[in-house]
Design an enzyme around this catalytic site. Sequence first.
Site, short mmCIF file in Angstrom:
data_model
loop_
_atom_site.label_atom_id
_atom_site.label_comp_id
_atom_site.label_asym_id
_atom_site.label_seq_id
_atom_site.Cartn_x
_atom_site.Cartn_y
_atom_site.Cartn_z
N GLU A 264 0.89 -1.18 0.00
CA GLU A 264 0.00 0.00 0.00
C GLU A 264 0.91 1.21 0.00
O GLU A 264 1.52 1.53 1.03
CB GLU A 264 -0.89 0.00 1.24
CG GLU A 264 -1.91 -1.12 1.29
CD GLU A 264 -3.05 -0.95 0.30
OE1 GLU A 264 -3.18 0.14 -0.29
OE2 GLU A 264 -3.79 -1.92 0.10
N CYS A 298 -2.51 9.11 2.59
CA CYS A 298 -2.19 8.66 1.22
C CYS A 298 -3.34 8.97 0.28
O CYS A 298 -3.15 9.12 -0.92
CB CYS A 298 -1.92 7.16 1.22
SG CYS A 298 -3.24 6.23 2.00
#
Length: 491
Positions: A264, A298
């Site tokens: 990720e 993010c």
Amino acid sequence: MNSVTAIKSSKIDTHSIPSDLFIGGKWIKPSSGKRIDVFNPSTEERLATIADATVEDGISAVDAAAAAAKGWAKTAPRKRAEILLKAYNLMMAKADWLAELISIENGKALADAKGEVNYAAEFFRWYAEEAVRINGDISIAPGGANRIMVQYQPVGISVLVTPWNFPAAMATRKIGPALAAGCTCILKPATETPLTAFAMVEILAEAGVPDGVVNVITTSSPGPVISAMLHDPRVRKLSFTGSTGVGRRLLREASDCVINCSMELGGNAPFIVFEDADIDAAIEGAMIAKMRNGGEACTAANRFYIHESIYDAFAKKLSAKMGAMNVDDGWLPGTQCGPLVNAPSLQKVVRFVDDAVARGAKVLTGGKKLDRKGYFYPPTVLTDVAPNSELLHDEIFGPVAALVSFKTEDEVIALANDTEYGLVSYVYTQNLARGLRVSEQLDAGMVALNRGLVSDPAAPFGGTKQSGLGREGAHHGLLEFTEAKYIATSW
Ligand code: NAD
């Protein structure tokens, strides 16, 4: 156990939080004898000194995970589910305390930290429910004679590496499915925010997780320590959340032993507002997509593409809202935007804004670092951002909104996709056909259509291109910690 120094500015008693290595169910001193300082980004006070693990300590954690592996894989799924559910309940019982702890070590506003604790705990509840639904399948081979049986077995010992921006949720999003699938693990949290990880592992132990099933190590040498673990043939899985640069390096390390990887990584999210959008709804979504966690997410909206016909109106409303935010120490009630996590993060934001301004951007609000202790940068809105500005091409990871205008649908899709990242895209339009048509063409793992938030434990979270490999959350997240075993048979 090595207790931590008191935090003067908050009520929280950090003396009660252990700060050594958690290996095989015990708190152990690092073999180096060395410690790492942890700071409060609001005050720059030292919060704690935590253990600095060596390569040998990393391998001891693998030993502990290996010793516990068979027993945990054989533990009945119902029992694994009950332990995870208990962990969920314990986390919720301590939610306020955990939120304050996150806020103190990460700097995020308490309201954001409370949101994180709820989100984080939900991964334990969701994977408690998933633990008893690991179904296989059976089919008749096309030729008719043979049977194809598929079972999902635990992938094995898992190394979990997490960032500082969601210290609780990034850990539970990995530990939840690992435990549900029957894997033992070693968590390596970021050294900026280790106390949350230590608090969580105590919760897991109290919930009944057996010794060695979850181990936690902190280190100032993550490169050599993680590399040694990835070269230990007992380790079968790396689940990493962090920057794309470190992710690339770890993929190379993992290739030597062909380790199963879930990555990720970073993002560079476009936030597109068409001329037919509900502007107030888009502003509300923009405030969440940009300002949750002070922009240190993010999924944070990084590039705002606003149709030229509503550009000025959108910019005015957004800068009024962002300019009115209360910027203060994260844990104080009423704070809406805390500091950045550390000095390098602050310097990066300063550099990005200065670069954009030097290339012609106008500052509508903010634009200068605050003159006070702590790593504070004010919510900032920039318009007329030139295409070659650095902040359009890399993660800002701070409270800065960069606005660019566009004319046509095709133009904005091309602009949005013109990046090596592909985590999430935001789209605002009241035309459903356009919303779905554009969503399908955006090269991202997730699209928020008339929403400012995508994160949900029940949804598959992850990116395309250099934003990552695999998915976390949902049933997909569980399968990342399993191997499909095919049994060929006939009867
Ligand atoms: P980072 O890559 O610097 O660090 C992440 C983790 O990796 C930390 O635990 C760190 O100690 C460790 N690490 C650093 N160098 C290492 C090495 N050589 N070998 C092994 N481990 C190493 O990232 P960060 O600054 O902590 O977090 C911010 C980044 O994380 C941003 O890029 C953000 O987009 C990304 N992120 C992604 C997601 C997602 O789900 N896609 C979620 C949160 C954060």
